[in-house]
Design a protein around this motif. Structure first.
Motif, PDB file in Angstrom:
ATOM      1  N   GLU A  99      29.925  35.080  43.287  1.00  0.00           N
ATOM      2  CA  GLU A  99      31.187  35.307  43.252  1.00  0.00           C
ATOM      3  C   GLU A  99      32.086  35.115  44.021  1.00  0.00           C
ATOM      4  O   GLU A  99      32.991  35.841  45.323  1.00  0.00           O
ATOM      5  N   PHE A 100      30.730  36.221  45.128  1.00  0.00           N
ATOM      6  CA  PHE A 100      31.683  36.353  46.653  1.00  0.00           C
ATOM      7  C   PHE A 100      31.852  35.394  47.575  1.00  0.00           C
ATOM      8  O   PHE A 100      31.365  34.868  47.188  1.00  0.00           O
ATOM      9  N   ASP A 101      33.286  35.892  47.666  1.00  0.00           N
ATOM     10  CA  ASP A 101      34.312  34.229  48.666  1.00  0.00           C
ATOM     11  C   ASP A 101      35.120  34.762  50.011  1.00  0.00           C
ATOM     12  O   ASP A 101      35.653  35.865  49.539  1.00  0.00           O
ATOM     13  N   VAL A 102      33.957  33.828  50.875  1.00  0.00           N
ATOM     14  CA  VAL A 102      34.682  35.088  52.117  1.00  0.00           C
ATOM     15  C   VAL A 102      36.139  34.140  52.410  1.00  0.00           C
ATOM     16  O   VAL A 102      36.639  34.563  53.993  1.00  0.00           O
ATOM     17  N   THR A 103      36.305  32.883  52.176  1.00  0.00           N
ATOM     18  CA  THR A 103      37.829  33.012  52.512  1.00  0.00           C
ATOM     19  C   THR A 103      38.921  33.466  52.439  1.00  0.00           C
ATOM     20  O   THR A 103      39.719  33.583  52.820  1.00  0.00           O
ATOM     21  N   LEU A 104      38.403  34.416  51.055  1.00  0.00           N
ATOM     22  CA  LEU A 104      39.804  35.606  51.373  1.00  0.00           C
ATOM     23  C   LEU A 104      39.523  35.794  52.327  1.00  0.00           C
ATOM     24  O   LEU A 104      40.932  37.013  52.673  1.00  0.00           O
ATOM     25  N   ALA A 105      38.525  36.674  53.248  1.00  0.00           N
ATOM     26  CA  ALA A 105      39.182  37.293  54.607  1.00  0.00           C
ATOM     27  C   ALA A 105      39.720  36.122  56.286  1.00  0.00           C
ATOM     28  O   ALA A 105      39.402  37.194  56.598  1.00  0.00           O
ATOM     29  N   HIS A 196      17.763  44.670  32.139  1.00  0.00           N
ATOM     30  CA  HIS A 196      17.379  43.928  33.503  1.00  0.00           C
ATOM     31  C   HIS A 196      18.456  42.169  33.669  1.00  0.00           C
ATOM     32  O   HIS A 196      18.063  41.771  34.628  1.00  0.00           O
ATOM     33  N   ALA A 197      19.362  42.271  33.746  1.00  0.00           N
ATOM     34  CA  ALA A 197      19.934  41.218  34.400  1.00  0.00           C
ATOM     35  C   ALA A 197      21.105  41.817  35.827  1.00  0.00           C
ATOM     36  O   ALA A 197      21.011  42.657  36.209  1.00  0.00           O
ATOM     37  N   LEU A 198      20.696  40.383  36.453  1.00  0.00           N
ATOM     38  CA  LEU A 198      21.219  40.630  37.985  1.00  0.00           C
ATOM     39  C   LEU A 198      22.883  40.313  38.461  1.00  0.00           C
ATOM     40  O   LEU A 198      23.447  40.947  39.279  1.00  0.00           O
ATOM     41  N   LEU A 199      23.400  39.479  37.828  1.00  0.00           N
ATOM     42  CA  LEU A 199      25.180  38.971  37.808  1.00  0.00           C
ATOM     43  C   LEU A 199      26.269  40.125  36.551  1.00  0.00           C
ATOM     44  O   LEU A 199      25.370  40.322  35.699  1.00  0.00           O
ATOM     45  N   THR A 200      26.513  39.770  37.645  1.00  0.00           N
ATOM     46  CA  THR A 200      27.850  40.194  36.769  1.00  0.00           C
ATOM     47  C   THR A 200      28.567  39.359  35.465  1.00  0.00           C
ATOM     48  O   THR A 200      28.453  37.889  35.756  1.00  0.00           O
ATOM     49  N   PRO A 201      29.390  39.316  35.492  1.00  0.00           N
ATOM     50  CA  PRO A 201      30.335  38.303  34.646  1.00  0.00           C
ATOM     51  C   PRO A 201      30.762  36.669  35.079  1.00  0.00           C
ATOM     52  O   PRO A 201      30.779  36.385  35.006  1.00  0.00           O
ATOM     53  N   ALA A 202      31.297  37.843  36.660  1.00  0.00           N
ATOM     54  CA  ALA A 202      31.992  37.135  37.676  1.00  0.00           C
ATOM     55  C   ALA A 202      31.360  35.828  37.691  1.00  0.00           C
ATOM     56  O   ALA A 202      31.019  34.642  38.962  1.00  0.00           O
ATOM     57  N   GLY A 203      29.747  36.463  37.770  1.00  0.00           N
ATOM     58  CA  GLY A 203      28.849  36.325  38.571  1.00  0.00           C
ATOM     59  C   GLY A 203      27.851  34.569  38.265  1.00  0.00           C
ATOM     60  O   GLY A 203      27.656  34.062  38.455  1.00  0.00           O
TER      61      GLY A 203
END
Length: 400
Positions: A99-105, A196-203
């Motif tokens: 979910e990390f979005d570089v366009t916000l920077a 053991h989950a790797l992702l956040t809910p947003a991910g």
């Protein structure tokens, strides 16, 4: 200081060699009329409405504004100064974050924007890099006109192969294991509250969107065997992918064409810089194109501060067998199509954004230069920090 003018201009560019990069091909002694920031008409003998500026092209080439490649323009100012770099995420042992979005920077006032723009570059794929995980995050298409917001859909960036092994326990096999677990989580096959989950809910939501075809996954990968595994994975999971780099992609040209997987080629790659690139060749782009693979271009180094070099990549591919028209398409229409913005940019047709470049000579020959760039009908200032420093110190040298 180097930003665009306040409003779009109406202009008639007369008597140009118009490379439409569309079904109309290249038009000799043609005119392009721009009204309200959009292309209003293309053809010979167009009349200039009252009050419309006329630019005499004198037969010189007119192209769509070019693709700058997959870059960090606007999210990296000085690569050696960490406080100016926003292209990657480092969270230690935290879950991977698609979910990390570089366009916000993105900073449209970055000095790198006019440095690229004066070279005829009008848009870029802002890409997340893999400094924090082999799933790097999301990026998007930015027009280099001073706009803050991206256009079109986001893209998710991954890296596979030896260069990403240090991010996955020093094993490329682990990359597929982790990627499959993330897919299983996003599809609900692993409970969200699993220890053991790797992702956040947003991910999970973000990755689920890509698995449903809502955006393209761009994968930096070189070795033919890794590309073969990637094609199998994409077919099994029914996701839309593109390849960045692809040093050995030509070895799978038929399979890539059948799957309609585009490749952003490093057309200067002809040496085995790693064991993943033993099959590198300057004919990579030409061989892919002959097989029917959509070909665009992307650099491996100096991608932001020297984005201008992408013209050299395209010209080099043409020198090694890629048809000239396909070299230009790889800098215009093809990346626009791959990135989901071809309805707005990438070709010269009525209704498209008036993102245009008038060239002094062949745009794929670095001996020639852009005379004027228009983005959305606005005539861009043909200067940058680099040109102003050049002129300042050249003048001082003459005075002395």
């Amino acid at each position: 200081m180097f930003g665009p003018v306040a409003a779009a201009q109406d202009v008639l560019i007369r008597d140009a060699t118009v490379h439409t990069v569309s079904a109309r091909g290249s038009l000799q002694h043609a005119d392009v009329l721009v009204r309200g920031g959009l292309i209003a008409a293309v053809g010979p003998g167009l009349s200039a409405p009252a009050g419309v500026q006329v630019v005499e092209a004198g037969g010189r080439p007119l192209t769509p504004a070019l693709f700058a490649g997959i870059t960090e323009i606007g999210i990296e100012e000085v690569s050696g100064e960490a406080s100016t770099v926003d292209s990657h995420l480092k969270l230690g042992e935290q879950p991977l974050r698609p979910e990390f979005d570089v366009t916000l920077a993105y900073n449209p006032a970055s000095v790198l924007v006019p440095v690229a723009r004066v070279e005829g570059l009008g848009f870029t794929a802002l890409g997340a890099t893999t400094g924090g995980g082999f799933v790097a995050g999301q990026g998007g298409v930015l027009r280099l006109d001073g706009s803050l917001d991206p256009i079109g859909p986001r893209a998710l960036y991954l890296r596979l192969g030896a260069e990403a092994a240090e991010l996955t326990g020093q094993s490329r096999a682990a990359q597929w294991m982790l990627l499959q677990q993330m897919v299983d989580e996003a599809r609900g096959r692993i409970a969200a509250d699993s220890p053991h989950a790797l992702l956040t809910p947003a991910g999970r939501r973000t990755l689920a969107g890509y698995l449903a075809g809502q955006g393209r996954i761009i994968v930096a990968v070189d070795r033919a065997s890794d590309i073969r595994q990637l094609l199998r994975w994409a077919q099994r999971e029914k996701v839309r992918i593109a390849i960045a780099g692809g040093a050995e992609a030509w070895q799978l040209a038929t399979e890539l064409a059948a799957a309609q997987v585009p490749v952003f080629v490093d057309a200067l790659g002809n040496l085995p810089a790693s064991f993943d690139q033993l099959g590198a060749t300057l004919e990579n782009a030409a061989r892919l194109q002959r097989a029917g693979v959509p070909v665009s271009f992307a650099q491996r180094e100096d991608v932001s501060h020297n984005a201008r070099k992408i013209r050299q990549l395209a010209g080099n591919a043409v020198a090694h067998g890629l048809p000239w028209a396909d070299g230009l398409a790889g800098l215009t229409r093809v990346p626009a199509q791959v990135l989901g913005v071809a309805d707005r940019i990438g070709s010269i047709e009525p209704g498209m954004q008036a993102d245009l470049v008038l060239w002094e000579g062949d745009p794929l020959d670095v001996a020639h230069y852009a005379e004027q760039v228009w983005l959305g009908g606005q005539a861009m200032p043909m200067r940058s920090r680099q040109t102003e420093l050049r002129d300042r110190y050249l003048h001082r040298a003459r005075v002395r």
